[in-house]
Design a protein around this motif. Structure first.
Motif, PDB file in Angstrom:
ATOM      1  N   ASN A 128      -3.714   2.640   1.499  1.00 55.02           N
ATOM      2  CA  ASN A 128      -4.546   2.246   0.364  1.00 55.02           C
ATOM      3  C   ASN A 128      -5.181   3.475  -0.288  1.00 55.02           C
ATOM      4  OD1 ASN A 128      -5.924   0.431  -1.375  1.00 55.02           O
ATOM      5  ND2 ASN A 128      -7.746   0.582  -0.080  1.00 55.02           N
ATOM      6  N   GLU A 129      -5.072   3.575  -1.602  1.00 54.06           N
ATOM      7  CA  GLU A 129      -5.647   4.656  -2.407  1.00 54.06           C
ATOM      8  C   GLU A 129      -5.068   6.035  -2.092  1.00 54.06           C
ATOM      9  OE1 GLU A 129      -9.917   4.287  -1.912  1.00 54.06           O
ATOM     10  OE2 GLU A 129     -10.006   3.059  -3.728  1.00 54.06           O
ATOM     11  N   THR A 130      -3.840   6.095  -1.642  1.00 53.27           N
ATOM     12  CA  THR A 130      -3.218   7.409  -1.462  1.00 53.27           C
ATOM     13  C   THR A 130      -2.679   7.903  -2.804  1.00 53.27           C
ATOM     14  OG1 THR A 130      -1.103   6.372  -0.912  1.00 53.27           O
ATOM     15  CG2 THR A 130      -2.513   6.992   0.921  1.00 53.27           C
ATOM     16  N   SER A 149      -6.667   6.717   1.611  1.00 53.25           N
ATOM     17  CA  SER A 149      -7.312   7.744   0.790  1.00 53.25           C
ATOM     18  C   SER A 149      -6.783   9.160   1.029  1.00 53.25           C
ATOM     19  CB  SER A 149      -8.836   7.739   0.985  1.00 53.25           C
ATOM     20  OG  SER A 149      -9.374   6.495   0.571  1.00 53.25           O
ATOM     21  N   LYS A 159      -5.937  11.386  -2.092  1.00 52.04           N
ATOM     22  CA  LYS A 159      -6.343  10.442  -3.134  1.00 52.04           C
ATOM     23  C   LYS A 159      -6.419  11.079  -4.516  1.00 52.04           C
ATOM     24  CE  LYS A 159     -10.038   7.285  -4.524  1.00 52.04           C
ATOM     25  NZ  LYS A 159     -11.354   6.683  -4.180  1.00 52.04           N
ATOM     26  N   GLU A 160      -6.998  12.273  -4.616  1.00 53.42           N
ATOM     27  CA  GLU A 160      -7.222  12.903  -5.917  1.00 53.42           C
ATOM     28  C   GLU A 160      -6.107  13.863  -6.335  1.00 53.42           C
ATOM     29  OE1 GLU A 160      -9.593  11.776  -7.671  1.00 53.42           O
ATOM     30  OE2 GLU A 160     -10.577  10.644  -6.070  1.00 53.42           O
ATOM     31  N   THR A 172      -3.638   8.540  -5.837  1.00 51.06           N
ATOM     32  CA  THR A 172      -3.806   7.657  -7.001  1.00 51.06           C
ATOM     33  C   THR A 172      -3.584   8.366  -8.331  1.00 51.06           C
ATOM     34  OG1 THR A 172      -6.194   8.082  -6.940  1.00 51.06           O
ATOM     35  CG2 THR A 172      -5.402   6.109  -5.818  1.00 51.06           C
ATOM     36  N   ASN A 173      -3.714   9.704  -8.351  1.00 50.64           N
ATOM     37  CA  ASN A 173      -3.568  10.441  -9.613  1.00 50.64           C
ATOM     38  C   ASN A 173      -2.318  11.322  -9.660  1.00 50.64           C
ATOM     39  OD1 ASN A 173      -6.081   9.481 -10.609  1.00 50.64           O
ATOM     40  ND2 ASN A 173      -7.149  11.017  -9.396  1.00 50.64           N
ATOM     41  N   LYS A 218       3.866   3.842  -2.084  1.00 51.20           N
ATOM     42  CA  LYS A 218       4.562   4.179  -3.319  1.00 51.20           C
ATOM     43  C   LYS A 218       5.305   5.483  -3.114  1.00 51.20           C
ATOM     44  CE  LYS A 218       0.248   6.051  -5.215  1.00 51.20           C
ATOM     45  NZ  LYS A 218      -0.610   5.470  -4.182  1.00 51.20           N
ATOM     46  N   ASP A 253       0.817  -1.214   0.000  1.00 52.18           N
ATOM     47  CA  ASP A 253       0.000   0.000   0.000  1.00 52.18           C
ATOM     48  C   ASP A 253       0.849   1.261   0.000  1.00 52.18           C
ATOM     49  OD1 ASP A 253       1.059  -0.113   2.508  1.00 52.18           O
ATOM     50  OD2 ASP A 253      -0.818   0.243   3.578  1.00 52.18           O
ATOM     51  N   TYR A 286       4.030   8.193  -0.220  1.00 49.31           N
ATOM     52  CA  TYR A 286       2.611   7.937   0.000  1.00 49.31           C
ATOM     53  C   TYR A 286       2.442   6.542   0.600  1.00 49.31           C
ATOM     54  CZ  TYR A 286       2.267  11.813  -3.312  1.00 49.31           C
ATOM     55  OH  TYR A 286       2.410  13.026  -3.944  1.00 49.31           O
TER      56      TYR A 286
END
Length: 234
Positions: free
Chosen positions: A114-116, A132, A135-136, A118-119, A104, A102, A111
């Motif tokens: 989970n879902e940190t 999260s 997340k965005e 992602t973009n 990167k 989880d 980060y």
């Protein structure tokens, strides 16, 4: 006959030498039993091949573990069959972090969760820890988010700090905000220069230049600008 005998002696001598351990030493010491090549010196080092990044990348079919010094990056690199690519030896900690399921990172950001991020488009000098969080985020830089969904909706805002569950969760483009506490500055989207310290501090506020200290302080201030709230639910 003598020529054939000399050739055979030389041949078998070379075979024996090729399987022997080698010691390079100013002291005449024997090689360590675990080493094929043992280099010993107290005033000299080992100089491996030096080349540019382009020259390194042009090496055909590099062996697993092949090492060079890259003059373009001024770092050591080795080739890894596990990843089918060259790995920078100075990035060892980064590689370990990337092994986490989880987590990167890139050269400048970390980060975890989970879902940190992602973009994230890379090289933004951000730190996000918690599911999260950020997340965005796309291009926002120099931000720190710690906690579940902290700064979750942020896209491009810079220099923000969010610590706590859902702190600055709805922030998209706001800059220079600091939120400490669960849901602090939760609804702030584009407001700038706000400080919310305490659970739910400035929770609904969407304005700028506000300061709230205390649980629930300024929690229903909505679009207030340049206000100060101190105390419980002030």
């Amino acid at each position: 006959m003598k020529t054939k005998l000399l050739f055979l002696m030389l041949f078998f001598g070379l075979m024996a030498t090729s399987q022997a351990q080698v010691s390079i030493s100013t002291e005449g010491s024997d090689p360590h039993e675990s080493a094929m090549l043992d280099v010993t010196s107290t005033d000299k080092g080992l100089l491996i091949p030096r080349m540019s990044s382009a020259e390194r990348a042009a090496i055909i079919n590099p062996a697993n573990g092949l090492m060079v010094f890259d003059l373009s990056t001024n770092t050591f690199w080795f080739y890894s069959n596990a990843t089918s690519q060259w790995e920078e030896m100075g990035g060892a900690i980064v590689n370990v972090l990337n092994d986490l399921l989880d987590a990167k990172t890139d050269a400048n950001s970390i980060y975890i969760g989970n879902e940190t991020a992602t973009n994230d488009d890379g090289d933004n000098f951000n730190v996000a820890i918690g599911q999260s969080s950020m997340k965005e985020n796309l291009s926002g830089s120099h931000n720190t988010a710690l906690g579940y969904a902290a700064m979750k909706d942020k896209i491009s805002g810079n220099n923000n700090t969010a610590i706590g569950n859902s702190a600055l969760e709805k922030n998209t483009d706001g800059i220079n905000n600091a939120a400490l506490g669960s849901n602090a500055l939760y609804h702030n989207q584009t407001g700038n220069n706000n400080v919310g310290l305490g659970n739910n501090a400035l929770q609904t506020n969407t304005g700028s230049n506000n300061t709230a200290i205390g649980s629930g302080a300024g929690s229903e201030s909505y679009g207030t600008m340049g206000s100060v709230f101190i105390g419980y639910e002030a």
